[in-house]
Motif scaffolding. Structure first.
Motif, PDB file in Angstrom:
ATOM      1  N   SER A   1      10.614 -25.261  11.965  1.00 53.18           N
ATOM      2  CA  SER A   1      10.142 -25.732  10.938  1.00 53.18           C
ATOM      3  C   SER A   1      10.479 -24.409  10.027  1.00 53.18           C
ATOM      4  N   THR A   2      10.027 -23.174  10.450  1.00 55.81           N
ATOM      5  CA  THR A   2       9.989 -22.095   9.655  1.00 55.81           C
ATOM      6  C   THR A   2      11.759 -21.659   9.236  1.00 55.81           C
ATOM      7  N   ALA A   3      12.498 -21.778  10.401  1.00 54.06           N
ATOM      8  CA  ALA A   3      13.892 -21.452   9.913  1.00 54.06           C
ATOM      9  C   ALA A   3      14.459 -22.480   8.966  1.00 54.06           C
ATOM     10  N   ARG A   4      14.036 -23.775   9.203  1.00 50.50           N
ATOM     11  CA  ARG A   4      14.395 -24.666   8.295  1.00 50.50           C
ATOM     12  C   ARG A   4      14.272 -24.335   6.609  1.00 50.50           C
ATOM     13  N   ALA A   5      12.975 -23.887   6.676  1.00 53.70           N
ATOM     14  CA  ALA A   5      12.473 -23.568   5.362  1.00 53.70           C
ATOM     15  C   ALA A   5      13.097 -22.348   4.780  1.00 53.70           C
ATOM     16  N   ASN A   6      13.288 -21.462   5.569  1.00 47.25           N
ATOM     17  CA  ASN A   6      13.987 -20.169   5.173  1.00 47.25           C
ATOM     18  C   ASN A   6      15.360 -20.408   5.004  1.00 47.25           C
ATOM     19  N   PHE A   7      16.102 -21.644   5.679  1.00 46.66           N
ATOM     20  CA  PHE A   7      17.353 -21.823   5.016  1.00 46.66           C
ATOM     21  C   PHE A   7      17.534 -22.414   3.932  1.00 46.66           C
ATOM     22  N   ILE A   8      16.610 -23.176   3.399  1.00 48.31           N
ATOM     23  CA  ILE A   8      16.490 -23.565   1.822  1.00 48.31           C
ATOM     24  C   ILE A   8      16.252 -22.657   1.015  1.00 48.31           C
TER      25      ILE A   8
ATOM     26  N   GLU B   1       7.872 -21.410   4.691  1.00 53.73           N
ATOM     27  CA  GLU B   1       6.529 -21.409   5.836  1.00 53.73           C
ATOM     28  C   GLU B   1       6.896 -22.714   6.640  1.00 53.73           C
ATOM     29  N   GLY B   2       7.041 -22.548   8.120  1.00 55.59           N
ATOM     30  CA  GLY B   2       6.900 -23.468   8.888  1.00 55.59           C
ATOM     31  C   GLY B   2       5.823 -23.888   9.351  1.00 55.59           C
ATOM     32  N   TYR B   3       5.192 -25.008   9.387  1.00 55.40           N
ATOM     33  CA  TYR B   3       3.759 -25.326   9.753  1.00 55.40           C
ATOM     34  C   TYR B   3       3.866 -26.241  11.114  1.00 55.40           C
ATOM     35  N   GLY B   4       5.002 -26.477  11.799  1.00 53.11           N
ATOM     36  CA  GLY B   4       4.921 -27.047  13.025  1.00 53.11           C
ATOM     37  C   GLY B   4       4.666 -28.532  12.825  1.00 53.11           C
TER      38      GLY B   4
END
Length: 431
Positions: free
Chosen positions: A377-384, A401-404
């Protein structure tokens, strides 16, 4: 065939780009959209027909590092590489294609030509990126293009065909129009014996005692049977026809809406209950849902809600879930087809309100290892966040931030459709 490359390309030609193209070319958005709808399968068909052409393969392999996807409006339509590629692919059919699309979409020939360059840039750029991400060599790219031949004609919009585009002969057909019977009538074969010494002559079939007399009653009977068969088929169609009813998004339960926002589950045609419409962004139209992410964000910013917020605490509990931005299962770098349009819309909103700042959040369901869930989830947020940075909007993103599964509500043992409510990407305004 494992992949329809048109799905890869559509994400690059979203509502924001259509709106910008219409403004730049002085055309209506509907005309631009219609032209792109006709050009995209034609360009893919052209490349598919030249799947072994070294020039085509070189253009695609070089596109991944050329940055062409980042400048489709300017760089692609004016690029000599794209111009040479189009000449190589379409040859003497090029002007005819431009003129046909211009007439079909109700735009000028110059606009049609510019859009052809833009669509071609999006096509070679998207295929080139896919090839680079999946380690495809030129042979793999050639096979991928060759696979598209069977679907190109089926993707052309109503009013266009390979014949009207003068491209029919590319795929083993002809440029002539093909007559198709509206009813698959059963074939009736009539065998008549002819004496060895007699020759058959149509002009002699007026003899009431000869074989020609049978047609006086057989032909009307066949016509009657065909008419009856046609009426029967029409009745069958009426029985099996279903009616799609649009669902008012304001009446949907929050759980249903969240399922439709799932980032790991692709939306299917049967679940598409909302219809895109124009959302006003300071005079510029964005395609989005009424009551969807874009609509709510713009309404909040226009109401001075952001300006009047005293600190971040006043904003932290209001998140806006993406309606369309979906990642492929288990991936943090590959978006599902159709996701790019809403990212373009987000960029357009931030450009229209340069004082606004946001934070990005990624979420997963309760299944799997929580450490892995947080990482994904963190990697996806950083992708955007990184994508927005490339659009020169990074200064407006205060965090990602990814909150899982920290905020997941659905039990891990529930069905995948139920757990989809917890898998999403969201943004909120920040101070």
């Amino acid at each position: 065939m494992s992949l329809n490359v048109i799905d890869l390309i559509k994400g690059q030609l979203g509502p924001a780009l259509i709106s910008q193209s219409a403004s730049q070319l002085g055309e209506s958005e509907s005309g631009i959209s219609k032209a792109i709808g006709g050009l995209l399968p034609a360009v893919v068909g052209g490349l598919a027909n030249n799947s072994s052409n070294p020039g085509v393969l070189d253009a695609i392999t070089g596109a991944s590092s050329s940055g062409i996807l980042g400048d489709l409006l300017g760089g692609a339509s004016n690029s000599p590489v794209i111009s040479n590629l189009l000449s190589s692919v379409f040859g003497d059919k090029l002007n005819g294609l431009v003129n046909t699309i211009a007439s079909y979409a109700g735009i000028s020939n110059n606009s049609s030509s510019s859009l052809l360059g833009m669509v071609t840039g999006a096509t070679v750029g998207s295929i080139g990126k896919y090839a680079a991400d999946n380690n495809l060599d030129k042979s793999g790219i050639s096979n991928l293009l060759n696979d598209q031949k069977g679907i190109v004609s089926t993707l052309l919009p109503a009013g266009l065909s390979l014949a009207t585009l003068n491209l029919g002969s590319w795929f083993g057909g002809s440029d002539d129009k093909v007559k198709v019977s509206s009813v698959d009538e059963p074939k009736v074969e009539v065998t008549r014996s002819v004496s060895p010494t007699a020759s058959y002559n149509d002009t002699n079939n007026n003899n009431n005692g000869g074989g020609g007399s049978i047609w006086k009653w057989l032909l009307p009977l066949l016509l009657l049977l065909a008419a009856g068969y046609f009426l029967w088929k029409q009745c069958e169609k009426k029985k099996t026809t279903t009616t799609t009813v649009a669902v008012d998004s304001t009446k949907m339960s929050s759980d249903t809406a969240k399922v439709m926002n799932s980032t790991d589950t692709a939306m299917t045609s049967t679940s598409a209950a909302k219809v895109d419409e124009n959302i006003d962004l300071n005079g510029m139209a964005l395609k989005g849902y009424k009551g969807g992410m874009e609509d709510k964000m713009i309404a909040f910013l226009k109401s001075d809600g952001y300006k009047n917020a005293k600190d971040d605490a006043a904003l932290k509990d209001t998140w806006y879930d993406f309606d369309h931005v979906n990642f492929k299962m288990g991936s943090s770098t590959e978006l599902e087809a159709g996701s790019q349009g809403q990212l373009d819309n987000l960029a357009a909103i931030l450009k229209a309100f340069p004082d606004a700042k946001i934070k990005i959040g990624g979420y997963t369901d309760k299944t799997g290892n929580e450490t892995s869930n947080v990482k994904l989830s963190t990697a996806r947020a950083n992708f955007i966040k990184e994508w927005l940075t490339k659009q020169k909007l990074g200064g407006q993103v205060l965090g990602a931030e990814g909150y899982g599964s920290q905020f997941a509500k659905v039990d891990a043992k529930a069905s995948d459709a139920e757990r989809a409510a917890d898998r999403k990407m969201s943004i909120r305004f920040a101070k």
